[in-house]
Design a protein around this motif. Structure first.
Motif, PDB file in Angstrom:
ATOM      1  N   PRO A 111      25.000 -38.312  70.988  1.00 24.16           N
ATOM      2  CA  PRO A 111      24.883 -39.101  72.220  1.00 24.16           C
ATOM      3  C   PRO A 111      25.908 -40.230  72.177  1.00 24.16           C
ATOM      4  O   PRO A 111      26.183 -40.781  71.115  1.00 24.16           O
ATOM      5  N   GLU A 112      26.470 -40.558  73.302  1.00 22.56           N
ATOM      6  CA  GLU A 112      27.595 -41.496  73.317  1.00 22.56           C
ATOM      7  C   GLU A 112      27.225 -42.852  72.741  1.00 22.56           C
ATOM      8  O   GLU A 112      28.011 -43.488  72.054  1.00 22.56           O
ATOM      9  N   GLU A 113      25.982 -43.279  72.971  1.00 21.43           N
ATOM     10  CA  GLU A 113      25.611 -44.617  72.532  1.00 21.43           C
ATOM     11  C   GLU A 113      25.272 -44.672  71.040  1.00 21.43           C
ATOM     12  O   GLU A 113      25.305 -45.724  70.430  1.00 21.43           O
TER      13      GLU A 113
ATOM     14  N   THR B 196      25.655 -36.134  79.480  1.00 25.85           N
ATOM     15  CA  THR B 196      27.099 -36.108  79.706  1.00 25.85           C
ATOM     16  C   THR B 196      27.728 -37.220  78.889  1.00 25.85           C
ATOM     17  O   THR B 196      27.199 -38.338  78.847  1.00 25.85           O
ATOM     18  N   ARG B 197      28.820 -36.918  78.231  1.00 27.21           N
ATOM     19  CA  ARG B 197      29.508 -37.929  77.442  1.00 27.21           C
ATOM     20  C   ARG B 197      30.970 -37.528  77.257  1.00 27.21           C
ATOM     21  O   ARG B 197      31.356 -36.396  77.570  1.00 27.21           O
ATOM     22  N   GLN B 198      31.757 -38.449  76.755  1.00 28.71           N
ATOM     23  CA  GLN B 198      33.149 -38.156  76.440  1.00 28.71           C
ATOM     24  C   GLN B 198      33.254 -37.801  74.964  1.00 28.71           C
ATOM     25  O   GLN B 198      32.783 -38.520  74.096  1.00 28.71           O
TER      26      GLN B 198
ATOM     27  N   GLY C  45      32.694 -36.311  71.341  1.00 32.29           N
ATOM     28  CA  GLY C  45      31.475 -36.027  70.593  1.00 32.29           C
ATOM     29  C   GLY C  45      31.511 -34.671  69.917  1.00 32.29           C
ATOM     30  O   GLY C  45      32.581 -34.107  69.654  1.00 32.29           O
TER      31      GLY C  45
ATOM     32  N   GLN D 251      35.513 -35.124  79.043  1.00 26.12           N
ATOM     33  CA  GLN D 251      34.148 -35.439  79.445  1.00 26.12           C
ATOM     34  C   GLN D 251      33.352 -34.136  79.429  1.00 26.12           C
ATOM     35  O   GLN D 251      33.674 -33.193  80.151  1.00 26.12           O
TER      36      GLN D 251
END
Length: 535
Positions: free
Chosen positions: A216-218, A237-239, A241, A261
């Protein structure tokens, strides 16, 4: 008394730790989900039966790979440097497999006229049925090609590098048609929920994690059991990873280009086969134009440096839990010592020496407190005889005596409490680090990651703990039943250690022996100082 209670606290901490580590591996089904429509997809990558006649074999210095011409999926991965069992050179560790189970790395292009847009999926052509990385060759390129009826040529290329568990995967689309085309790249890992067959024997009911992981992006890292995934599928959705499957010591992971993305989703099928995938945004290929789409497949051991280089956050799959801030330095320190001594057992001993040296100021305070408490033992006995029936008065007189004599009954607790996270962190390192798998120490200990087969180290550890206990000052205020319970603690801990990895027991044994030596040194030093003052 407080020191003896410290041992009790230690026992409670280890019991809690064991309970915390008892991961469960139950399963639950959930209907299959489609790839999100907003990405222009109408179907998932098919899970068709693998025909051996369609397989391409690729052999490098680190693994044997098999690629299915139908779809160009990686359906088999055997690791050359890792035996399935100790001292069994004939049978290697296998991750991806198609024979009696489902575990594969699939990738696809979807769109009008794409090779994976309909069933059956396209069958790629190759110049050879087998490829091998030769001596002196650093790179091996395996191209697969397919063309549709409209003049669009698709080349799916796998690139292997020497001493590398990363496989570069590239789709090159050469659009020689008169129309612009758009495609979506999909990468997915599909796996049944069967045990891997590579787990070591469970230690005191403890099981390695088996399930899905992604970034997860965070947070950059999250692991999810099969059961939880069935109840709450991934849909983020993330960039950049990555997505992957974790098992004991090994990982498989798809890694997109980090500037892309991506949409990450998961599915648990009715037969419990589990899919995690990512899909990239639409790529436009103009008429008479060419475009390339790239991704990386990592399949191999959880080696920290390799994971750090492969993708941001992938190194967290070497899961050291909440004590990572201690475990990571310990792990790197062990690697440093191993680079010199070439024996992981000796490296553990050297790490123990460093830890004890760093904690020596606190340990010295602990042992001085013990020595002072020992000197006060006669006075404490007198207080017990005088106020034995009046416990409140006795406690008041004891506190007064401690203050007058400058003794601290709690001085021995802090160093012991500091040992807890170190102990747990080292457990995680030994449990997670693939370098310790099948790593010998000497003699009968041929695998530091599992229990001592003859229980020699646990018995020695129990003996060292008994010796430490004998050196502790006994409190005259302690209830006889408490004293009896405390006297059995070395036996209890010996039983615990029978099931722990030999490397962890080796650490605890060395820790105890060094503690005994430090305590004897400081106690004799204080006695000499006391004798000098008496003169």
């Amino acid at each position: 008394m407080e020191s003896m209670r410290g041992f009790f606290i230690l026992g409670f901490a280890i019991c809690s730790f064991l309970l915390y580590q008892a991961w469960q591996k139950d399963y639950g089904p959930q209907p299959e989900q489609e790839i999100n429509e907003q990405f222009g997809q109408s179907n998932t990558v098919a899970n068709s039966k693998v025909e051996t006649d369609n397989l391409i074999e690729v052999v490098t210095d680190v693994f044997k790979i098999k690629i299915d011409r139908v779809g160009g999926d990686v359906v088999y991965a055997e690791l050359n440097d890792y035996n399935k069992e100790l001292n069994n050179e004939q049978e290697k560790a296998v991750l991806f497999d198609y024979r009696d189970r489902v575990y594969q790395a699939k990738s696809a292009l979807l769109g009008t006229g794409a090779p994976d847009n309909q069933l059956p999926r396209a069958t790629y052509q190759t110049e050879q049925s087998s490829y091998s990385l030769q001596d002196g060759q650093d790179e091996l390129v395996v191209p697969l090609t397919w063309a549709n009826d409209e003049g669009v040529v698709f080349t799916k290329t796998f690139t292997f590098n020497r001493n590398d568990y990363e496989i570069d995967v590239q789709y090159k689309v050469n659009n020689q048609s008169n129309n612009d085309r758009t495609y979506n790249f999909v990468a997915e890992l599909i796996r049944d929920q069967k045990p891997t067959g590579l787990e070591e024997k469970s230690q005191f009911g403890m099981s390695p994690f088996l399930g899905v992981a992604y970034s997860p992006e965070e947070r950059k890292y999250e692991k999810i059991s099969f059961e939880d995934l069935a109840e709450e599928p991934i849909n983020v959705t993330r960039q950049g990873g990555w997505i992957g499957y974790l098992q004991h010591y090994f990982i498989s992971a798809w890694i997109p280009e980090q500037q892309e993305q991506i949409k990450v989703t998961s599915t648990v099928k009715p037969n419990q086969d589990t899919i995690i995938r990512f899909i990239q945004p639409t790529v436009a290929v103009p008429a008479q134009g060419e475009k390339a789409i790239n991704a990386t497949l990592y399949v191999g051991p959880k080696i920290l440096k390799r994971l750090e280089a492969a993708a941001p956050g992938l190194e967290k799959s070497l899961d050291l839990s909440w004590v990572w801030w201690i475990g990571l330095p310990l792990y790197k320190l062990m690697q440093f010592f191993y680079s010199f001594v070439a024996n992981w057992g000796v490296a553990i001993i050297l790490v123990t020496l460093v830890v004890k040296a760093l904690l020596y100021p606190l340990s010295a305070a602990q042992y001085r407190s013990m020595a002072n408490m020992r000197k006060l033992a006669p006075k404490m006995q007198q207080l017990k005889e005088r106020y034995g029936e009046d416990k409140q008065r006795m406690q008041q007189e004891m506190m007064k005596m401690y203050k007058e004599e400058g003794a601290n009954p709690f001085g021995g607790c802090l160093p012991m409490l500091l040992q807890f996270p170190i102990f747990i962190a080292l457990y995680y390192v030994l449990f997670e680090a693939v370098e310790l798998r099948h790593a010998p120490f000497f003699g009968w200990i041929q695998d530091l990651s599992v229990a001592d087969p003859y229980f020699v180290l646990p018995l020695l550890m129990g003996g060292s703990m008994w010796l430490m206990q004998k050196l502790q000052p006994q409190s005259p205020t302690m209830d006889p039943m408490q004293q009896k319970i405390m006297s059995y603690l070395p036996v209890v801990f010996t039983v615990f250690m029978l099931f722990f990895p030999a490397g962890l027991v080796l650490y605890w044994l060395c820790n105890n022996l060094i503690s005994v030596a430090q305590q004897q040194y400081i106690t004799k030093k204080i006695e000499r100082q006391g004798n000098a003052k008496a003169k």
